[in-house]
Write an enzyme that holds these catalytic residues in place. Structure first.
Site, PDB file in Angstrom:
ATOM      1  N   VAL A 140      22.139  55.817  86.124  1.00 23.97           N
ATOM      2  CA  VAL A 140      21.445  56.564  87.191  1.00 23.97           C
ATOM      3  C   VAL A 140      21.942  56.130  88.574  1.00 23.97           C
ATOM      4  CG1 VAL A 140      19.212  57.187  88.193  1.00 23.97           C
ATOM      5  CG2 VAL A 140      19.414  56.881  85.723  1.00 23.97           C
ATOM      6  N   ALA A 174      18.098  66.674 105.276  1.00 21.54           N
ATOM      7  CA  ALA A 174      17.347  65.516 105.779  1.00 21.54           C
ATOM      8  C   ALA A 174      17.283  65.500 107.309  1.00 21.54           C
ATOM      9  CB  ALA A 174      17.987  64.224 105.290  1.00 21.54           C
ATOM     10  N   LYS A 218       5.523  57.515  80.765  1.00 27.30           N
ATOM     11  CA  LYS A 218       5.524  58.765  81.538  1.00 27.30           C
ATOM     12  C   LYS A 218       4.169  59.466  81.487  1.00 27.30           C
ATOM     13  CE  LYS A 218      10.495  59.335  80.883  1.00 27.30           C
ATOM     14  NZ  LYS A 218      11.516  59.830  79.954  1.00 27.30           N
TER      15      LYS A 218
HETATM   16  N1  HSE Z   1      15.582  57.520  77.933  1.00 24.15           N
HETATM   17  C1  HSE Z   1      14.888  58.499  78.709  1.00 24.15           C
HETATM   18  C2  HSE Z   1      14.827  59.787  77.897  1.00 24.15           C
HETATM   19  C3  HSE Z   1      15.623  58.714  80.003  1.00 24.15           C
HETATM   20  O1  HSE Z   1      15.540  59.889  76.897  1.00 24.15           O
HETATM   21  O2  HSE Z   1      14.045  60.666  78.229  1.00 24.15           O
HETATM   22  C4  HSE Z   1      14.882  59.564  81.008  1.00 24.15           C
HETATM   23  O3  HSE Z   1      13.692  58.965  81.433  1.00 24.15           O
END
Ligand code: HSE
Length: 407
Positions: free
Chosen positions: A12, A31, A200
């Site tokens: 990332v 921006a 999440k």
């Molecule tokens: N490893 C996570 C996924 C990456 O496969 O969704 C993204 O958060």
């Protein structure tokens, strides 16, 4: 000109540096200022990288540099990343991250520090990769009482399950593929066992319902137990198997949150969310239902969300964005094992045992049902029942799979 530092030059972090350079002109336009990466902190050397000149191991060069106003944390985990995030915020810098583990476990504290220091802590990329979901919940949907959020939150496992539907590939092969494509976590156990999806769904629950939900305290089961047989039986019933994270209000004071594989109807919108895609459904009392869909993992989709947060942080240097949730009290999250749902079961026990425990059930498959059906097993769906009651009823039976059904 605003200077930015990137902490962690992995999948990332390197994507963030690339997108910032590639789209520098449009980013400056959006921006209203030029944004430049000044330093990258990583413990590794990258001699062949075009960014090698700015890479250092020394975080204090970022911490003590008043010219660096925004820090991108893409280290991951809740160790060094926690320390560096805290120190960056305390040094008066805004922090932007894709780190769901850190937001889910220390978000309340880090957001409080950001508030105290009048800077931003932004984490659009922490849920759903490139899909806008944090901003819709915290801005576009704030007129609603939100009562439910659920979805496919992990790209790696969705990719694996989708490939299983197509057949002819082993679990290990597909997982390797997901790692090669940059979808999986450094330790893919977090994907496979459902921990990533749990972090999440907890972040989404924090934001939707306003109180913190600890990912270490919710019920989590991943996809390791899903077999080709389950996928086929589900297909015959008109369902697909998807790993869902789900959180919803039970009443004014309680919610539930959990992660587990579900059988979902092929007519539901989420059932067409395949491969690395994620789909997140939010329900609000004015809105009804909305679904957010897109690339849930991968270098550039995730970098897209991170860089958008960098732009937002630059645009909100003076006026901090309001983002946060309260601590929750004991008992706020009700154990998902106490919630009634229908279940899919695959068992090696005979009809007599099944009948004794469940009465008449609708069989999905039985021995010799069709070529390829398990020679000694039955699959069936139960009436709505809690997981706790179900465990009791199944005692002594040969249970091979047990998944919730989302009706
Ligand atoms: N490893 C996570 C996924 C990456 O496969 O969704 C993204 O958060």
């Amino acid at each position: 000109m605003v200077n930015v530092a990137i902490l962690g030059f992995g999948t990332v972090g390197s994507g963030v540096a690339e997108v910032m350079e590639e789209n520098a002109i449009s980013i400056a336009h959006n921006a209203l200022e030029k944004i430049k990466v000044k330093r990258i902190v990583d413990v590794r050397d990258f001699p062949d990288s075009p960014f090698s000149e700015m890479i250092t191991r020394d975080f204090s060069l970022v911490e003590n540099d008043p010219d660096i106003k925004v820090v991108v944390e893409t280290i991951g985990g809740a160790g060094v990343a926690y320390d560096y995030t805290k120190r960056s915020l305390l040094a008066g810098k805004s922090v932007v991250t894709s780190n769901k583990e850190l937001v889910a476990t220390h978000g309340h504290e880090l957001l409080s520090i950001a508030k105290e220091k009048n800077v931003n802590y932004l984490f659009e990329a922490s849920v759903g990769g490139g899909i806008p979901i944090i901003r819709p919940i915290t801005q576009c949907l704030t007129a609603n009482e939100l009562d439910e959020v659920y979805g496919i939150l992990n790209g790696t496992t969705n990719y694996i399950l989708s490939q299983m539907v197509q057949g002819n590939v082993t679990f290990e092969e597909v997982l390797k593929d997901a790692q090669r494509l940059g979808y999986a976590e450094a330790d893919p156990t977090a994907d496979i066992e459902g921990y990533d999806a749990a972090r999440k769904i907890c972040i989404l629950a924090d934001l939707c319902f306003g109180k913190s939900v600890d990912p270490n305290k919710i019920s989590i089961s991943g996809i390791r137990g899903v077999t080709a047989q389950d996928v086929e039986y589900a297909r015959r019933l008109g369902y697909k198997i998807k790993l869902l994270g789900r959180a919803y209000r039970l009443d004014g004071e309680h919610i539930t949150a959990y992660v587990s594989p579900h059988l979902i109807s092929k007519t539901s919108l989420l059932s067409n969310v395949d491969g690395v895609m994620n789909g997140i459904v939010v329900h609000g009392n004015a809105l009804g239902e909305a679904m957010f869909y897109g690339a849930g993992a991968g270098k550039r989709p995730t970098a897209s969300a991170v860089v958008a947060d960098v732009i937002d942080a630059v645009k909100h240097m003076q006026a901090r964005k309001y983002l946060g949730w309260e601590e929750s009290e004991d008992g706020y999250v009700v154990d998902a094992a106490d919630i009634k749902m229908r279940w899919y079961l695959r068992t090696g026990s005979g009809l007599e045992d099944i009948g004794r425990a469940f009465g008449n059930v609708r069989l999905i498959s039985y021995p010799g049902d069709y070529p390829g059906a398990g020679p000694d097993e039955y699959a069936f769906a139960t009436e709505p029942i809690t997981g706790r009651e179900l465990e009791r009823m199944l005692s002594g039976m040969d249970v091979r799979s047990m998944f919730r059904i989302l009706d």
